[in-house]
Design a protein around this motif. Structure first.
Motif, short mmCIF file in Angstrom:
data_model
loop_
_atom_site.label_atom_id
_atom_site.label_comp_id
_atom_site.label_asym_id
_atom_site.label_seq_id
_atom_site.Cartn_x
_atom_site.Cartn_y
_atom_site.Cartn_z
N SER A 45 11.62 -28.55 39.31
CA SER A 45 11.54 -28.35 37.86
C SER A 45 10.14 -28.24 37.29
O SER A 45 9.99 -27.99 36.09
CB SER A 45 12.30 -29.49 37.14
N PRO A 291 13.35 -33.95 29.19
CA PRO A 291 14.48 -34.35 30.04
C PRO A 291 14.71 -33.44 31.22
O PRO A 291 15.59 -33.69 32.03
CB PRO A 291 15.66 -34.29 29.07
N SER A 292 13.97 -32.33 31.30
CA SER A 292 14.11 -31.33 32.37
C SER A 292 15.47 -30.64 32.29
O SER A 292 16.28 -30.70 33.21
CB SER A 292 13.91 -31.97 33.75
N PRO A 380 6.58 -35.10 29.76
CA PRO A 380 6.89 -36.53 29.82
C PRO A 380 5.62 -37.37 29.92
O PRO A 380 4.66 -36.99 30.62
CB PRO A 380 7.73 -36.66 31.10
N GLY A 386 11.03 -39.32 28.53
CA GLY A 386 11.46 -38.23 29.40
C GLY A 386 11.80 -38.72 30.80
O GLY A 386 12.24 -39.85 31.01
N THR A 387 11.58 -37.86 31.77
CA THR A 387 11.90 -38.19 33.16
C THR A 387 10.90 -39.17 33.78
O THR A 387 11.08 -39.59 34.92
CB THR A 387 11.95 -36.91 34.01
N LYS A 404 4.98 -33.18 34.22
CA LYS A 404 6.33 -32.65 34.43
C LYS A 404 6.78 -33.04 35.82
O LYS A 404 6.02 -32.92 36.78
CB LYS A 404 6.33 -31.12 34.29
N THR A 405 8.02 -33.49 35.92
CA THR A 405 8.57 -33.89 37.21
C THR A 405 9.44 -32.77 37.78
O THR A 405 9.88 -31.88 37.07
CB THR A 405 9.42 -35.15 37.07
N THR A 407 12.55 -32.42 41.06
CA THR A 407 13.27 -33.03 42.18
C THR A 407 14.39 -32.12 42.65
O THR A 407 15.19 -31.64 41.85
CB THR A 407 13.88 -34.38 41.77
N ARG A 443 9.42 -39.79 46.16
CA ARG A 443 9.05 -40.10 44.78
C ARG A 443 8.03 -41.24 44.69
O ARG A 443 7.05 -41.12 43.93
CB ARG A 443 10.32 -40.41 43.97
#
Length: 461
Positions: A45, A291-292, A380, A386-387, A404-405, A407, A443
């Protein structure tokens, strides 16, 4: 790669070859750290950074998607002797309440009865239905993150259900008002952790219309006995979903309609009854990146393609035009696009690729953009929202890193901006691709890397 990072990876059994990393000054200049920076990797993402920044630059922060409710002819004495047309133009905020509002405004204009069909106009994107025949991304196509958008996506095509257990057993309450749909279950109650309710979940079964012309959806599998959840399921074809929703809402508003539902285009002479607009893009980018959100991101990517001025008569698909728009922006920014692979702009893809250097250049362009406040506010914040709300909660990165994350089952990524211990603004991109390690392993490594960066004093170059 700095020795502390290499040692941390080795201790976790993750090879250094799994990581692509760039740490660079946000203002420009050579990176402080670069490891496999030119290797094209799955970004997950973090690819949303490309979509949202290019959209801000190309469409502008005031851009909105729209939905129009039209009549194919002028109503006479409250009766439409023709079709009611619902025309989509990439409006990601067209939920049940927004649709109800459109229909209310049609009723306020005196329309009572529709004698024709409900025509669904998705022609803003080509092809109109990319979901048809598309292979599922994973083994849970019924969940919302897997919805493939089109120009007229109502409430993300999701049926919302409340599940709870009382003295009567498991209760399933539909929250989305769909005419002629009955929801039942064949689920077994079990002792289990509510946070892992999906362990015993099985794909629902959709049965054809039967007694009283009711469609039946049957939930299957098992459900924890002490568990209450609201689920959102993508189980109905979207033409059927919209038709049942409009039929129910129109009846509640006192209207009459017994016609069919079909796809088509609004006639040129169609009369506008009501219009709905989404939030402006300046707000939508937050709704995407914090929230992606895959569906919003994919819809925005298609909207980029719709707005891109392809050669006249090219007949190219909207996705192809979106790719042209992104590559043209890369060229204008002086970013080499070799190795870049675009699919749907959300990162929910096995195909999409980008190098850490390219993604770092995108973030750096975002920092320098005239729309930098909107772009950076969409990311975020570590330990805050957010994430990243529950990640990097304590430490030097908390409250200051905007990342930004990303996964997937074999991918964990972080990309954005933060400061080192001396307060120097940095661009950070870290992408793990490892088919042998799962996110639960990768992670914590990504978070440790971000924390390590925040504690360093990088010498200015």
């Amino acid at each position: 790669m700095p020795a502390p990072l290499r040692q941390r990876l080795a201790a976790a059994g993750v090879p250094a070859a799994s990581l692509g990393l760039v740490v660079a000054p946000a203002a420009g200049g050579e990176p402080f750290v670069a490891h496999q920076a030119e290797r094209a990797l799955q970004p997950a993402s973090t690819m949303k950074l490309v979509t949202t920044l290019v959209a801000l630059e190309q469409l502008g922060p005031a851009w909105r998607g729209r939905t129009r409710l039209l009549a194919s002819a002028a109503p006479e004495h409250g009766v439409l002797h023709g079709d009611l047309v619902l025309q989509g133009q990439g409006d990601v905020d067209l939920d049940v309440d927004a649709l109800r509002s459109l229909l209310q405004r049609a009723r306020a204009r005196g329309l009572v009865e529709v004698r024709g069909a409900l025509v669904l106009d998705r022609s803003a994107f080509a092809p109109a239905r990319t979901d048809l025949g598309a292979p599922p991304f994973d083994d849970a196509p019924e969940f919302g993150y897997n919805v493939i958008p089109d120009a007229l996506l109502v409430a993300d095509n999701l049926l919302h259900l409340q599940l709870f257990v009382d003295e009567r057993g498991l209760q399933v309450v539909p929250l989305t008002p769909l005419a002629g749909l009955r929801v039942t279950h064949a689920m077994q109650l079990v002792d289990g952790d509510c946070s892992r309710w999906d362990d015993g979940w099985q794909a629902p079964q959709l049965r054809p219309e039967g007694w009283l012309r009711k469609r039946e959806l049957v939930l299957r599998g098992s459900w924890p006995v002490r568990c209450e959840r609201t689920l959102a399921l993508n189980v109905l074809d979207r033409d059927e979903y919209i038709g049942r929703l409009v039929r129910r809402l129109w009846r509640e508003l006192g209207g009459q309609w017994r016609g069919e539902v079909r796809e088509g285009a609004a006639p040129p002479q169609a009369l506008l009854l009501a219009e709905h607009a989404s939030r402006p893009l300046s707000e939508l980018v937050r709704a995407i990146n914090k929230p992606s959100d895959n569906v919003l991101s994919r819809t925005l990517y298609l909207s980029l393609g719709r707005a891109w001025r392809a050669p006249q008569g090219s007949g190219e698909a909207t996705l192809q035009r979106a790719e042209q728009a992104v590559r043209a922006w890369f060229g204008a920014q002086g970013i080499d696009d070799r190795g870049l692979v675009l699919d749907n702009g959300s990162g929910l893809s096995r195909r999409e690729r980008i190098t850490p250097s390219q993604l770092a250049a995108v973030v750096r362009a975002g920092v320098a953009s005239r729309w930098a406040p909107e772009f950076l506010a969409s990311l975020p914040i570590a330990g805050i929202d957010g994430t990243l709300r529950r990640r990097l909660v304590d430490g030097a990165a908390s409250g200051q890193a905007r990342l930004k994350t990303g996964t997937l089952r074999n991918v964990v990524a972080l990309a954005g901006t933060m400061h080192d211990a001396a307060g120097q603004a940095l661009v950070v991109v870290a992408i793990f691709n490892d088919d042998e390690a799962r996110p639960a392993v990768l992670r914590p490594l990504a978070d440790a890397l971000a924390e390590w960066v925040a504690r360093q004093h990088f010498a200015a170059r």
